[in-house]
Design an enzyme around this catalytic site. Structure first.
Site, PDB file in Angstrom:
ATOM      1  N   GLU A 174       0.864  -1.183  -0.041  1.00 28.26           N
ATOM      2  CA  GLU A 174      -0.166   0.196   0.384  1.00 28.26           C
ATOM      3  C   GLU A 174       0.587   1.331   0.192  1.00 28.26           C
ATOM      4  OE1 GLU A 174      -4.198  -0.063   0.176  1.00 28.26           O
ATOM      5  OE2 GLU A 174      -3.414  -2.031  -0.498  1.00 28.26           O
ATOM      6  N   HIS A 249      -4.753   1.991   7.751  1.00 27.49           N
ATOM      7  CA  HIS A 249      -3.414   2.078   6.414  1.00 27.49           C
ATOM      8  C   HIS A 249      -2.303   2.948   8.171  1.00 27.49           C
ATOM      9  CE1 HIS A 249      -4.662   2.507   2.461  1.00 27.49           C
ATOM     10  NE2 HIS A 249      -3.950   1.783   2.676  1.00 27.49           N
ATOM     11  N   CYS A 370      -2.399  10.943   3.528  1.00 33.21           N
ATOM     12  CA  CYS A 370      -3.095  11.353   2.383  1.00 33.21           C
ATOM     13  C   CYS A 370      -3.148  11.111   1.206  1.00 33.21           C
ATOM     14  CB  CYS A 370      -3.965   9.818   1.827  1.00 33.21           C
ATOM     15  SG  CYS A 370      -5.341   9.083   3.840  1.00 33.21           S
TER      16      CYS A 370
END
EC number: 3.5.3.23
Length: 446
Positions: A174, A249, A370
């Protein structure tokens, strides 16, 4: 050598919408089928970029990917002219059209993992695009990500842009959302910190409600291909209970910068051992780790997930002080707001808190962290980035006008079936490549 951390934010694409595609991401699921405002989303992100650039931080921009992805829809069996493909998908499998239309590439923390030249065996900056194989709408991003990174960071003397790891669950990757770096100074060798949710080939705790998207094996593979020294690489497992609480995450529960780790007390499995390992490794690099651990009694995991306190940017000013960039939701949560006031008033390294309205991105589960990919560059490496991607007054004005010209101010799920949206997006992206001077970046331009 003098070096600076640059943040490359993703420019929100014209198809920004709320389709609820991300199981494990609480905000994404809660806002499914709401109407989105792509114009507002893009402007909110752009304003953050500009304000940080005005404060002296190195700020770049990464272009959106082409959406809807006709390539994916054709691969899934929809045929005919472009408008026919969209119409068939909308009628027969609207969930697949939604996946093909997602603007999720805006969250560039998931674009790649980046290791600066001070850490790598060959003295180049290394990029590994994330395969994002746990979600269809994100698994289609890595090829375009590699093309974009290869365009911006094209000089092989300074940069190495790898292929993504094979897209299998054993190598679920990720990107930088599960990676941070600690150092005395950006240009000196540092410690790279990889956080994973589960290991494929050894027993250990795993979440029960939501999936662990990052594997230990993927993190280790990225470290190996980047040529990182074993003694300067630290791995940690994220607590599976916080994954089940919506921490999909690690950048939703901790953030690091220079010598500082800002984290929740429940972020990691065997946290004290991790702190000790990081402390010893960083001490060997000439710096002392400063852990700011937020107690659960002050800010619960649920508070962290709903406010995105830890999905913040921790940035170093020239004088060495640090500033925390948070979404406005942190001020709307009384416990989080009280903690931030206490933090800024204390004697720690974080002296200021900057608050931004990123509501459109936040409703899909993406805060300040993000939206950005961190890339440490020395002077020669920065000079090698020749595209027009550094935010300044001129580029900001051009992008702001471009958004006004091309973006809708409302996009509901049913609007994804409108074939005009594809034409609008392609027209916008074609013009954007000229503004950013990145050449024929998109398939439709080739």
């Amino acid at each position: 050598m003098n070096a600076q951390e640059a943040n490359f934010d993703g420019l929100v694409g014209p198809t920004h919408n709320y389709a609820g595609l991300s199981f494990g991401n609480v905000a994404s699921l809660n806002n499914e089928k709401s109407a989105a405002n792509p114009k507002a989303a893009a402007k909110q992100g752009l304003r953050k970029m500009k304000q940080l650039a005005d404060l002296g931080f190195a700020q770049g921009v990464l272009p959106p990917q082409e959406r809807p992805s006709l390539r994916l829809l054709r691969e899934l069996g929809f045929s005919g002219k472009d408008a026919d493909v969209i119409a068939k998908a909308a009628k027969q499998a609207p969930e697949l059209l939604a996946a093909a239309s997602s603007a999720s590439a805006m969250w560039t923390a998931n674009a790649a993992t980046v290791s600066p030249s001070a850490d790598t065996s060959d003295g180049r900056v290394h990029f590994t695009p994330a395969n994002l194989c746990s979600k269809l709408h994100r698994a289609i991003e890595h090829e375009a990500t590699r093309r974009t990174l290869s365009t911006l960071f094209a000089d092989p003397t300074h940069f190495a842009v790898h292929e993504a790891l094979t897209g299998t669950p054993a190598l679920g990757d990720e990107g930088a959302a599960n990676h941070t770096r600690f150092c005395a100074e950006y240009g000196k060798p540092g410690i790279e910190f990889f956080v994973y949710g589960r290991a494929e080939y050894r027993r250990g705790p795993e979440p029960k409600r939501f999936p662990a998207r990052q594997t230990f094996e993927a993190s280790r593979a990225v470290a190996h291909r980047h040529g990182l020294a074993e003694e300067a690489t630290v791995y940690a497992q994220q607590d599976p209970d916080v994954i089940d609480a919506g921490v999909f995450h690690n950048d939703v529960i901790s953030v690091g910068n220079r010598d500082t780790l800002f984290t929740h007390e429940r972020a990691f499995v065997n946290k004290q051992a991790i702190y000790d390992t990081l402390t010893a490794a960083l001490d060997a690099r000439g710096a002392r780790l400063n852990v700011i651990e937020v107690p659960d009694a002050a800010v619960s995991v649920n508070d962290a997930v709903t406010s995105y306190l830890f999905n913040s940017q921790l940035l170093s000013r020239a004088d060495g002080s640090q500033v925390l960039v948070v979404p406005q939701e942190c001020r709307e949560n009384a416990r989080v707001a009280a903690y931030l006031d206490q933090l800024a008033a204390g004697n720690g390294p974080i002296h200021d808190v900057l608050v931004f309205d990123l509501r459109e991105s936040m409703k899909n589960g993406g805060g300040p962290a993000c939206l950005r990919l961190r890339v440490v560059l020395n002077d020669a490496e920065r000079a090698a980035v020749t595209s027009n991607v550094w935010i300044n007054d001129t580029l900001f004005a051009s992008l702001d006008a471009w958004i006004d010209k091309h973006y809708r101010d409302r996009l509901a799920p049913e609007d994804l079936a409108d074939p005009a949206l594809l034409d609008e997006s392609r027209t916008a992206l074609d013009e954007l490549t000229q503004i950013l001077r990145v050449g024929s970046l998109y398939d439709f331009q080739r």
